[in-house]
Design a protein around this motif. Structure first.
Motif, PDB file in Angstrom:
ATOM      1  N   LEU A   1      44.864  39.005  37.323  1.00  0.00           N
ATOM      2  CA  LEU A   1      44.626  37.707  36.689  1.00  0.00           C
ATOM      3  C   LEU A   1      43.998  37.928  35.310  1.00  0.00           C
ATOM      4  O   LEU A   1      44.415  37.338  34.307  1.00  0.00           O
ATOM      5  CB  LEU A   1      43.677  36.899  37.579  1.00  0.00           C
ATOM      6  CG  LEU A   1      43.406  35.462  37.200  1.00  0.00           C
ATOM      7  CD1 LEU A   1      44.648  34.614  37.414  1.00  0.00           C
ATOM      8  CD2 LEU A   1      42.263  34.887  38.049  1.00  0.00           C
ATOM      9  N   GLU A   2      43.018  38.815  35.265  1.00  0.00           N
ATOM     10  CA  GLU A   2      42.370  39.122  33.987  1.00  0.00           C
ATOM     11  C   GLU A   2      43.358  39.787  33.030  1.00  0.00           C
ATOM     12  O   GLU A   2      43.364  39.523  31.835  1.00  0.00           O
ATOM     13  CB  GLU A   2      41.176  40.057  34.212  1.00  0.00           C
ATOM     14  CG  GLU A   2      40.057  39.405  34.978  1.00  0.00           C
ATOM     15  CD  GLU A   2      38.915  40.361  35.304  1.00  0.00           C
ATOM     16  OE1 GLU A   2      37.828  39.886  35.599  1.00  0.00           O
ATOM     17  OE2 GLU A   2      39.117  41.601  35.282  1.00  0.00           O
ATOM     18  N   GLY A   3      44.209  40.641  33.604  1.00  0.00           N
ATOM     19  CA  GLY A   3      45.214  41.309  32.781  1.00  0.00           C
ATOM     20  C   GLY A   3      46.182  40.306  32.179  1.00  0.00           C
ATOM     21  O   GLY A   3      46.579  40.415  31.015  1.00  0.00           O
TER      22      GLY A   3
ATOM     23  N   LYS B   1      38.330  31.051  32.855  1.00  0.00           N
ATOM     24  CA  LYS B   1      37.527  30.343  31.874  1.00  0.00           C
ATOM     25  C   LYS B   1      36.330  31.199  31.458  1.00  0.00           C
ATOM     26  O   LYS B   1      36.006  31.318  30.277  1.00  0.00           O
ATOM     27  CB  LYS B   1      37.024  29.044  32.525  1.00  0.00           C
ATOM     28  CG  LYS B   1      36.857  27.949  31.559  1.00  0.00           C
ATOM     29  CD  LYS B   1      36.699  26.639  32.289  1.00  0.00           C
ATOM     30  CE  LYS B   1      36.195  25.611  31.302  1.00  0.00           C
ATOM     31  NZ  LYS B   1      35.910  24.347  31.907  1.00  0.00           N
ATOM     32  N   MET B   2      35.709  31.786  32.454  1.00  0.00           N
ATOM     33  CA  MET B   2      34.544  32.611  32.151  1.00  0.00           C
ATOM     34  C   MET B   2      34.954  33.817  31.309  1.00  0.00           C
ATOM     35  O   MET B   2      34.286  34.177  30.336  1.00  0.00           O
ATOM     36  CB  MET B   2      33.888  33.073  33.448  1.00  0.00           C
ATOM     37  CG  MET B   2      32.529  33.667  33.203  1.00  0.00           C
ATOM     38  SD  MET B   2      31.747  34.119  34.726  1.00  0.00           S
ATOM     39  CE  MET B   2      32.749  35.483  35.174  1.00  0.00           C
ATOM     40  N   ASN B   3      36.053  34.419  31.671  1.00  0.00           N
ATOM     41  CA  ASN B   3      36.533  35.573  30.918  1.00  0.00           C
ATOM     42  C   ASN B   3      36.827  35.219  29.473  1.00  0.00           C
ATOM     43  O   ASN B   3      36.491  35.956  28.554  1.00  0.00           O
ATOM     44  CB  ASN B   3      37.832  36.081  31.538  1.00  0.00           C
ATOM     45  CG  ASN B   3      37.562  37.240  32.438  1.00  0.00           C
ATOM     46  OD1 ASN B   3      37.117  38.273  31.977  1.00  0.00           O
ATOM     47  ND2 ASN B   3      37.810  37.060  33.718  1.00  0.00           N
TER      48      ASN B   3
ATOM     49  N   ASN C   1      36.507  31.604  48.846  1.00  0.00           N
ATOM     50  CA  ASN C   1      37.086  32.880  49.280  1.00  0.00           C
ATOM     51  C   ASN C   1      36.060  34.000  49.370  1.00  0.00           C
ATOM     52  O   ASN C   1      36.280  34.994  50.043  1.00  0.00           O
ATOM     53  CB  ASN C   1      38.173  33.305  48.282  1.00  0.00           C
ATOM     54  CG  ASN C   1      37.602  33.542  46.891  1.00  0.00           C
ATOM     55  OD1 ASN C   1      36.830  32.734  46.373  1.00  0.00           O
ATOM     56  ND2 ASN C   1      37.945  34.653  46.289  1.00  0.00           N
ATOM     57  N   ASN C   2      34.952  33.857  48.647  1.00  0.00           N
ATOM     58  CA  ASN C   2      34.021  34.991  48.593  1.00  0.00           C
ATOM     59  C   ASN C   2      32.564  34.583  48.797  1.00  0.00           C
ATOM     60  O   ASN C   2      31.668  35.370  48.582  1.00  0.00           O
ATOM     61  CB  ASN C   2      34.167  35.709  47.244  1.00  0.00           C
ATOM     62  CG  ASN C   2      33.862  34.789  46.057  1.00  0.00           C
ATOM     63  OD1 ASN C   2      33.179  33.782  46.201  1.00  0.00           O
ATOM     64  ND2 ASN C   2      34.372  35.145  44.892  1.00  0.00           N
ATOM     65  N   ASN C   3      32.336  33.322  49.183  1.00  0.00           N
ATOM     66  CA  ASN C   3      30.931  32.883  49.182  1.00  0.00           C
ATOM     67  C   ASN C   3      30.080  33.582  50.239  1.00  0.00           C
ATOM     68  O   ASN C   3      28.897  33.796  50.018  1.00  0.00           O
ATOM     69  CB  ASN C   3      30.798  31.349  49.249  1.00  0.00           C
ATOM     70  CG  ASN C   3      31.436  30.788  50.477  1.00  0.00           C
ATOM     71  OD1 ASN C   3      32.102  31.507  51.213  1.00  0.00           O
ATOM     72  ND2 ASN C   3      31.248  29.500  50.713  1.00  0.00           N
TER      73      ASN C   3
ATOM     74  N   GLY D   1      37.090  41.908  43.983  1.00  0.00           N
ATOM     75  CA  GLY D   1      35.672  41.799  43.631  1.00  0.00           C
ATOM     76  C   GLY D   1      34.689  42.557  44.508  1.00  0.00           C
ATOM     77  O   GLY D   1      33.482  42.320  44.422  1.00  0.00           O
ATOM     78  N   LYS D   2      35.175  43.499  45.322  1.00  0.00           N
ATOM     79  CA  LYS D   2      34.246  44.251  46.182  1.00  0.00           C
ATOM     80  C   LYS D   2      33.328  45.132  45.340  1.00  0.00           C
ATOM     81  O   LYS D   2      32.108  45.124  45.510  1.00  0.00           O
ATOM     82  CB  LYS D   2      35.033  45.109  47.187  1.00  0.00           C
ATOM     83  CG  LYS D   2      35.987  44.301  48.037  1.00  0.00           C
ATOM     84  CD  LYS D   2      36.738  45.163  49.039  1.00  0.00           C
ATOM     85  CE  LYS D   2      37.706  46.158  48.415  1.00  0.00           C
ATOM     86  NZ  LYS D   2      38.890  45.519  47.788  1.00  0.00           N
ATOM     87  N   THR D   3      33.936  45.875  44.423  1.00  0.00           N
ATOM     88  CA  THR D   3      33.135  46.757  43.576  1.00  0.00           C
ATOM     89  C   THR D   3      32.183  45.926  42.709  1.00  0.00           C
ATOM     90  O   THR D   3      31.019  46.289  42.530  1.00  0.00           O
ATOM     91  CB  THR D   3      34.065  47.583  42.667  1.00  0.00           C
ATOM     92  OG1 THR D   3      35.051  48.187  43.501  1.00  0.00           O
ATOM     93  CG2 THR D   3      33.307  48.653  41.923  1.00  0.00           C
TER      94      THR D   3
HETATM   95  N1  ATP Z   1      34.476  36.326  41.844  1.00  0.00           N
HETATM   96  C1  ATP Z   1      34.717  36.967  40.693  1.00  0.00           C
HETATM   97  N2  ATP Z   1      34.295  36.465  39.526  1.00  0.00           N
HETATM   98  C2  ATP Z   1      34.562  37.085  38.368  1.00  0.00           C
HETATM   99  N3  ATP Z   1      35.261  38.222  38.265  1.00  0.00           N
HETATM  100  C3  ATP Z   1      35.700  38.776  39.400  1.00  0.00           C
HETATM  101  C4  ATP Z   1      35.459  38.180  40.664  1.00  0.00           C
HETATM  102  N4  ATP Z   1      36.000  38.963  41.615  1.00  0.00           N
HETATM  103  C5  ATP Z   1      36.570  39.980  40.975  1.00  0.00           C
HETATM  104  N5  ATP Z   1      36.399  39.894  39.651  1.00  0.00           N
HETATM  105  C6  ATP Z   1      36.896  40.813  38.629  1.00  0.00           C
HETATM  106  O1  ATP Z   1      38.135  41.341  39.072  1.00  0.00           O
HETATM  107  C7  ATP Z   1      38.266  42.699  38.750  1.00  0.00           C
HETATM  108  C8  ATP Z   1      38.527  43.504  40.002  1.00  0.00           C
HETATM  109  O2  ATP Z   1      37.379  43.481  40.825  1.00  0.00           O
HETATM  110  P1  ATP Z   1      36.852  44.760  41.646  1.00  0.00           P
HETATM  111  O3  ATP Z   1      37.121  46.011  40.912  1.00  0.00           O
HETATM  112  O4  ATP Z   1      35.461  44.499  42.059  1.00  0.00           O
HETATM  113  O5  ATP Z   1      37.829  44.658  42.881  1.00  0.00           O
HETATM  114  P2  ATP Z   1      37.851  45.531  44.211  1.00  0.00           P
HETATM  115  O6  ATP Z   1      37.927  44.549  45.323  1.00  0.00           O
HETATM  116  O7  ATP Z   1      36.742  46.496  44.229  1.00  0.00           O
HETATM  117  O8  ATP Z   1      39.231  46.252  44.050  1.00  0.00           O
HETATM  118  P3  ATP Z   1      39.695  47.733  44.542  1.00  0.00           P
HETATM  119  O9  ATP Z   1      39.943  47.584  45.990  1.00  0.00           O
HETATM  120  O10 ATP Z   1      40.941  47.922  43.739  1.00  0.00           O
HETATM  121  O11 ATP Z   1      38.617  48.689  44.192  1.00  0.00           O
HETATM  122  C9  ATP Z   1      36.971  43.079  38.051  1.00  0.00           C
HETATM  123  O12 ATP Z   1      37.171  43.037  36.664  1.00  0.00           O
HETATM  124  C10 ATP Z   1      35.998  42.016  38.480  1.00  0.00           C
HETATM  125  O13 ATP Z   1      35.006  41.777  37.522  1.00  0.00           O
END
Ligand code: ATP
Length: 453
Positions: free
Chosen positions: A315-317, A286-288, A125-127, A156-158
């Motif tokens: 998911l983390e929540g 798992k990593m978390n 999804n993100n590679n 995961g954009k940020t």
């Molecule tokens: N591929 C990934 N591996 C591990 N953690 C991830 C991954 N992608 C996202 N996360 C985790 O998910 C959470 C949300 O990610 P992030 O804030 O980067 O999303 P975003 O796309 O910027 O969202 P927004 O549009 O709300 O700003 C963060 O805690 C981030 O570490």
């Protein structure tokens, strides 16, 4: 060895993976390398084992053997987001007139210490976005400029943007990095206009080496901010400074964005992040769990990963909720506990079960490898588990008889026969009845007696 490795992989990879590795010496003929967690351990096994063996071979080893050991827990727990950021790993250059230690600290302060490449799980999804971010981190201002990452919330954009920032600030401590949300950029601009401080404003944004701007879609409809951003963009671009933008949609879909800005956003590389697949979600959980030193069974992580599918933040929540729930109620982790902990927030979704899940559970229940169950053996010890597996798959999944047959390398009439055989024995054969009952409860996440207690 490291010299050999470094020549064969990219700098980003080298710094991400090899910098933290510790040499633990040779044990029983095998070189033991210490890595930070079992995620890294798996990654090394999968991606770098051959390379490391080649490196040893290049040094004359006849029968090179390398193994990986997880190092004892480090101090920096990665999920404690509110901790102060780690100290810079090398001393700042002070005499060259470069940025002060304070500048560096400022750079780091704005970057979330958890959002590094190392903590980013790569999946289908993100590679592409990940590869692009790595490319940019390696050759800022040269690879793709700007890099435009878009995708839904919480994907995961940020995280990726910050990862580039961390990487750059570690490798080039002198570089100036600015991370800003579009909202803060707008507010800064408004304040600068009000306080008559436009020169400072421009100096601040136009003198950076890496500008990270989050949620650029919020530029829509803000004409003055767009105008100012346009000039900031041009100044940086002309000086080959890297720009990374994130947005919830691609430039073409941002309404009321000036054409000249839109076209600039399209100059570099546009890449998206999609919702993670099941396997990626499990890997992230798992990593978390590991980073938080939580020992939680795989099947519980799998249940969580099935409940939350669209947003990684959620998911983390969900994981944290399950952890809190089990510790507050003083019950061990189990699928039942997890299902209960999540039932208030997530619409009770039927736990979706896959054929492979059923096979694995049945295999572990009967204590035999899944492949044997799927194999051609005809002795009763194998036939019974096979029939039970087929029966449960039919009951717990939406798969058709031919699909189940294909999964077992058999035709649908064999499956039909297996199902009627098990049905016949239910209530008669105690062992089969108990097995089916137990496995069914397990897979529906109802195997928990702790909760009733
Ligand atoms: N591929 C990934 N591996 C591990 N953690 C991830 C991954 N992608 C996202 N996360 C985790 O998910 C959470 C949300 O990610 P992030 O804030 O980067 O999303 P975003 O796309 O910027 O969202 P927004 O549009 O709300 O700003 C963060 O805690 C981030 O570490």
């Amino acid at each position: 060895m490291l010299g050999y490795v470094r020549k064969n992989i990219s700098e980003v990879e080298y710094h991400t993976w090899f910098a933290p590795v510790k040499n633990l010496g040779v044990q029983e003929g095998s070189l033991v390398l210490g890595v930070r967690n079992s995620f890294a351990q798996e990654w090394f096994r999968k991606h770098y084992l051959e390379l490391l063996e080649d490196a040893l071979r290049s040094l004359g080893a006849q029968n090179p053997q390398v193994s990986f050991q997880v190092l004892p827990a480090a101090q920096d727990t990665l999920l404690s987001l509110n901790d102060p950021p780690p100290a810079p790993s090398r001393p700042p250059s002070s005499s060259t007139g470069g940025p002060s230690a304070q500048d560096q600290a400022e750079n780091r302060k704005r970057l979330n210490p958890k959002y590094t490449f190392e903590n980013f799980v790569v999946g289908p999804n993100n590679n592409l976005a990940h590869a692009a971010a790595m490319g940019v981190a390696e050759s800022p201002g040269k690879a793709y400029n700007p890099l435009f990452i878009y995708g839904d919330v919480g994907l995961g954009k940020t995280h990726l943007m910050h990862a580039v920032g961390h990487y750059m600030s570690e490798r080039f401590p002198d570089k100036r990095i600015e991370y800003v949300s579009t909202e803060s950029f707008t507010n800064d601009l408004i304040n600068a206009i009000r306080d008559d401080k436009m020169t400072q404003f421009r100096n601040r944004y136009r003198s950076v080496d890496l500008l990270l701007v989050d949620d650029i879609q919020f530029l829509a409809g803000k004409e003055r901010t767009q105008e100012e951003f346009f000039h900031t963009f041009n100044a940086l671009y002309e000086n080959h400074k890297q720009i990374i933008l994130s947005s919830d949609r691609p430039p073409k879909d941002i309404q009321t964005l000036e054409g000249r800005l839109r076209s600039r956003f399209e100059w570099g590389l546009i890449t998206d992040i999609q919702s993670p697949e099941y396997e990626t979600r499990v890997a992230i959980l798992k990593m978390n769990a590991e980073h938080n030193r939580i020992d939680i069974p795989q099947d519980v992580l799998e249940l969580i990963a099935r409940q939350v599918t669209k947003n990684i933040r959620e998911l983390e929540g969900a994981l944290m909720r399950v952890v809190a729930f089990s510790s507050l109620n003083n019950v061990p982790f189990s699928r039942g506990v997890a299902a209960k902990a999540l039932s208030n927030i997530f619409a009770p979704r039927e736990v979706k079960v896959e054929m492979m899940d059923v096979l694995r559970q049945v295999a572990s229940h009967f204590n035999m490898p899944p492949d044997v169950i799927r194999g051609s053996g005809r002795v009763r010890e194998v036939v019974v588990p096979r029939q039970v597996a087929q029966y449960l798959i039919r009951e717990l999944t939406d798969h058709s008889l031919p699909e189940i047959g294909q999964f077992f390398g058999r035709d649908h009439s064999t499956v039909m026969h297996a199902i009627s055989k098990v049905t016949e024995q239910l209530g008669k054969d105690q062992e089969i009845t108990a097995s089916v009952e137990l496995l069914r409860r397990k897979m529906q996440g109802l195997d928990d007696e702790d909760l009733d207690a």
